[in-house]
Scaffold this motif. Structure first.
Motif, mmCIF file in Angstrom:
data_model
loop_
_atom_site.group_PDB
_atom_site.id
_atom_site.type_symbol
_atom_site.label_atom_id
_atom_site.label_comp_id
_atom_site.label_asym_id
_atom_site.label_seq_id
_atom_site.Cartn_x
_atom_site.Cartn_y
_atom_site.Cartn_z
ATOM 1 N N LYS A 1 44.441 48.147 30.752
ATOM 2 C CA LYS A 1 45.053 49.039 29.747
ATOM 3 C C LYS A 1 44.379 50.412 29.766
ATOM 4 C CE LYS A 1 46.129 48.843 24.780
ATOM 5 N NZ LYS A 1 47.541 49.203 24.819
ATOM 6 N N ALA A 2 43.072 50.401 29.993
ATOM 7 C CA ALA A 2 42.307 51.654 29.948
ATOM 8 C C ALA A 2 42.646 52.606 31.100
ATOM 9 C CB ALA A 2 40.809 51.343 29.941
ATOM 10 N N VAL A 3 43.183 52.088 32.212
ATOM 11 C CA VAL A 3 43.471 52.987 33.353
ATOM 12 C C VAL A 3 44.958 53.331 33.502
ATOM 13 C CG1 VAL A 3 41.480 52.268 34.732
ATOM 14 C CG2 VAL A 3 43.670 51.098 35.058
ATOM 15 N N ILE A 4 45.815 52.640 32.755
ATOM 16 C CA ILE A 4 47.265 52.783 32.981
ATOM 17 C C ILE A 4 47.738 54.243 32.861
ATOM 18 C CG2 ILE A 4 49.537 52.242 31.971
ATOM 19 C CD1 ILE A 4 48.564 49.368 31.654
ATOM 20 N N LYS A 5 47.339 54.924 31.784
ATOM 21 C CA LYS A 5 47.808 56.323 31.580
ATOM 22 C C LYS A 5 47.441 57.193 32.783
ATOM 23 C CE LYS A 5 48.388 57.598 26.790
ATOM 24 N NZ LYS A 5 47.720 56.613 25.924
ATOM 25 N N ASN A 6 46.192 57.073 33.238
ATOM 26 C CA ASN A 6 45.737 57.872 34.378
ATOM 27 C C ASN A 6 46.501 57.527 35.646
ATOM 28 O OD1 ASN A 6 43.407 59.709 33.868
ATOM 29 N ND2 ASN A 6 42.742 57.858 32.793
ATOM 30 N N PHE A 7 46.685 56.249 35.886
ATOM 31 C CA PHE A 7 47.399 55.815 37.091
ATOM 32 C C PHE A 7 48.828 56.369 37.092
ATOM 33 C CE2 PHE A 7 44.941 51.780 38.619
ATOM 34 C CZ PHE A 7 43.823 52.567 38.821
ATOM 35 N N LYS A 8 49.484 56.309 35.929
ATOM 36 C CA LYS A 8 50.867 56.810 35.838
ATOM 37 C C LYS A 8 50.898 58.304 36.114
ATOM 38 C CE LYS A 8 53.329 53.712 32.716
ATOM 39 N NZ LYS A 8 53.922 53.602 31.378
ATOM 40 N N ARG A 9 49.931 59.026 35.530
ATOM 41 C CA ARG A 9 49.885 60.478 35.727
ATOM 42 C C ARG A 9 49.613 60.817 37.193
ATOM 43 N NH1 ARG A 9 46.596 61.990 31.543
ATOM 44 N NH2 ARG A 9 44.799 61.729 32.864
ATOM 45 N N GLN A 10 48.697 60.064 37.805
ATOM 46 C CA GLN A 10 48.331 60.316 39.213
ATOM 47 C C GLN A 10 49.429 59.891 40.184
ATOM 48 O OE1 GLN A 10 43.665 59.098 38.386
ATOM 49 N NE2 GLN A 10 44.821 57.892 39.838
ATOM 50 N N LYS A 11 50.315 59.004 39.686
ATOM 51 C CA LYS A 11 51.350 58.383 40.521
ATOM 52 C C LYS A 11 50.737 57.625 41.697
ATOM 53 C CE LYS A 11 55.508 60.864 39.256
ATOM 54 N NZ LYS A 11 55.064 60.790 37.888
ATOM 55 N N GLN A 12 49.589 57.062 41.477
ATOM 56 C CA GLN A 12 48.968 56.159 42.458
ATOM 57 C C GLN A 12 47.836 55.405 41.774
ATOM 58 O OE1 GLN A 12 45.765 56.586 44.395
ATOM 59 N NE2 GLN A 12 45.031 58.385 43.304
ATOM 60 N N GLY A 13 47.493 54.275 42.354
ATOM 61 C CA GLY A 13 46.401 53.464 41.819
ATOM 62 C C GLY A 13 46.496 52.047 42.335
ATOM 63 N N ARG A 14 45.380 51.360 42.250
ATOM 64 C CA ARG A 14 45.334 49.961 42.688
ATOM 65 C C ARG A 14 44.548 49.168 41.636
ATOM 66 N NH1 ARG A 14 48.401 50.732 46.685
ATOM 67 N NH2 ARG A 14 47.940 50.209 48.838
ATOM 68 N N ILE A 15 45.078 48.001 41.283
ATOM 69 C CA ILE A 15 44.293 47.074 40.454
ATOM 70 C C ILE A 15 44.229 45.749 41.206
ATOM 71 C CG2 ILE A 15 44.128 45.827 38.257
ATOM 72 C CD1 ILE A 15 45.672 48.105 36.924
ATOM 73 N N ILE A 16 43.011 45.235 41.358
ATOM 74 C CA ILE A 16 42.841 43.917 41.984
ATOM 75 C C ILE A 16 42.045 43.048 41.008
ATOM 76 C CG2 ILE A 16 41.836 42.627 43.914
ATOM 77 C CD1 ILE A 16 42.551 45.969 44.888
ATOM 78 N N ASN A 17 42.651 41.939 40.624
ATOM 79 C CA ASN A 17 42.033 41.040 39.657
ATOM 80 C C ASN A 17 41.462 39.820 40.364
ATOM 81 O OD1 ASN A 17 42.903 42.705 37.524
ATOM 82 N ND2 ASN A 17 44.938 41.748 37.559
ATOM 83 N N ILE A 18 40.201 39.515 40.079
ATOM 84 C CA ILE A 18 39.593 38.335 40.696
ATOM 85 C C ILE A 18 39.914 37.117 39.831
ATOM 86 C CG2 ILE A 18 37.504 37.277 41.629
ATOM 87 C CD1 ILE A 18 38.376 39.924 43.032
ATOM 88 N N ALA A 19 40.838 36.317 40.329
ATOM 89 C CA ALA A 19 41.207 35.075 39.655
ATOM 90 C C ALA A 19 40.330 33.962 40.227
ATOM 91 C CB ALA A 19 42.686 34.806 39.869
ATOM 92 N N SER A 20 40.906 32.833 40.538
ATOM 93 C CA SER A 20 40.142 31.715 41.122
ATOM 94 C C SER A 20 41.121 30.643 41.547
ATOM 95 C CB SER A 20 39.204 31.128 40.069
ATOM 96 O OG SER A 20 38.685 29.883 40.513
ATOM 97 N N GLN A 21 40.674 29.809 42.480
ATOM 98 C CA GLN A 21 41.520 28.654 42.814
ATOM 99 C C GLN A 21 41.697 27.759 41.578
ATOM 100 O OE1 GLN A 21 39.710 26.416 45.992
ATOM 101 N NE2 GLN A 21 38.036 25.673 44.728
ATOM 102 N N ALA A 22 40.777 27.904 40.624
ATOM 103 C CA ALA A 22 40.888 27.144 39.366
ATOM 104 C C ALA A 22 42.185 27.477 38.629
ATOM 105 C CB ALA A 22 39.693 27.451 38.470
ATOM 106 N N GLY A 23 42.659 28.704 38.808
ATOM 107 C CA GLY A 23 43.896 29.129 38.147
ATOM 108 C C GLY A 23 45.141 28.800 38.944
ATOM 109 N N ARG A 24 44.951 28.316 40.177
ATOM 110 C CA ARG A 24 46.078 27.950 41.042
ATOM 111 C C ARG A 24 46.359 26.451 40.960
ATOM 112 N NH1 ARG A 24 49.367 31.487 43.471
ATOM 113 N NH2 ARG A 24 48.866 31.476 45.680
ATOM 114 N N ALA A 25 45.283 25.687 40.742
ATOM 115 C CA ALA A 25 45.438 24.229 40.729
ATOM 116 C C ALA A 25 44.632 23.687 39.552
ATOM 117 C CB ALA A 25 44.961 23.667 42.059
#
Ligand SMILES: NC(=O)c1ccc[n+]([C@@H]2O[C@H](COP(=O)([O-])OP(=O)(O)OC[C@H]3O[C@@H](n4cnc5c(N)ncnc54)[C@H](O)[C@@H]3O)[C@@H](O)[C@H]2O)c1
Length: 254
Positions: free
Chosen positions: A123-147
């Motif tokens: 949420k904290a980066v969304i405004k900036n990313f939209k203004r920049q018209k670029q950005g990447r978010i990578i979330n570290i999940a886990s196999q625990a969340g897959r199975a």
């Protein structure tokens, strides 16, 4: 892959997988914002990067707390004027328990550390990313969340499944602004002392049974997770949107 001039915020990068991600980005020329709750631990990684000729800013902040998250991103914008890449890595389990034995406090703590933190930082980066018209978010999940969770318990599995679901929603929300959002689901990685103790608390027979279920017959490394993160942060992954990349030696093929 080249990240020269890119500003990358990596939550929970004072140790373990996050630290490795920070070092990899720095090696590729990025300006790296190191975060963790403990000021001294954050400073250690900040110094390590600076001593290797990299550019780094260490910010101690608890990413489960809205005000601390807002202050963190304000400091980054004040200093560098932008954020290009956000890696939501902070997290971890509190040991496995049955649902019957799990307390409300344990549930809240693990959900906040692994899932609420991803919401607040994104949420904290969304405004900036939209203004920049670029950005990447990578979330570290886990196999625990897959199975299911092998070491972390039901609250950890629920939090990480939540991260994967949240990633897809946010990916749809931001894709039209040139921003991609993806997640990574690592298998077991002996990322540091905590995981080493957790792993060693299992008998050899239990360890062998876990390894037996992994086609590669070994656990993952911090570097193997970090390299997958850098790929998703790079231009090479431009057509990957809302995906969850399994990095687990073949343990779960989903
Ligand atoms: N190690 C594994 O086997 C494994 C497997 C799958 C997923 N993961 C995930 O990978 C990520 C990193 O795991 P790790 O093994 O390196 O963990 P770790 O415990 O070694 O490091 C966690 C980092 O997060 C930070 N952190 C924790 N809570 C925080 C908070 N509230 N605010 C700010 N920083 C906070 C810690 O200070 C530390 O720097 C976690 O999200 C974890 O759930 C790990």
């Amino acid at each position: 892959m080249e990240f020269r001039g890119k500003v990358v915020v990596i939550t929970g990068s004072s140790k373990g997988i996050g630290r490795e991600i920070a070092l990899e980005f720095s090696n590729k020329g990025a300006v790296v914002v190191v975060n963790g709750r403990n000021r001294a631990e954050v400073q250690k990684v900040e110094d390590e990067i600076s001593n290797n000729g990299g550019i780094s800013l260490g910010i101690a902040a608890d990413v489960t707390k809205k005000t601390e998250v807002e202050n963190l991103f304000r400091s980054v914008i004040d200093k560098y004027g932008k954020v290009d890449i956000l890696i939501n890595n902070a997290g971890g389990d509190s040991g496995s328990k049955t649902v019957e034995d799990l307390t409300e406090e344990e549930w809240d703590s693990v959900i906040n550390r692994n899932l609420k933190s991803v919401f607040l930082c994104s949420k904290a980066v969304i405004k900036n990313f939209k203004r920049q018209k670029q950005g990447r978010i990578i979330n570290i999940a886990s196999q625990a969340g897959r199975a299911i969770s092998i070491l972390g318990g039901p609250h950890y599995a629920a939090a990480k499944a939540g991260v994967i679901g949240f990633t897809k929603h946010l990916a749809r929300e931001l894709v039209h602004y040139g921003v991609t959002v993806n997640s990574i689901a690592p298998g077991i990685v002996i990322s540091g002392e905590k995981l080493k103790d957790e792993w060693n608390s299992h008998t050899e027979e239990e360890q062998n049974k876990i390894l037996e279920d992994i086609p590669l017959k070994r656990l993952g490394t911090n570097a193997e997770i970090a390299k997958a993160v850098l790929f998703l942060a790079s231009e090479d992954s431009s057509y990957i949107v809302g995906a969850c990349l399994d990095v687990n030696g073949g343990r779960w093929m989903l």
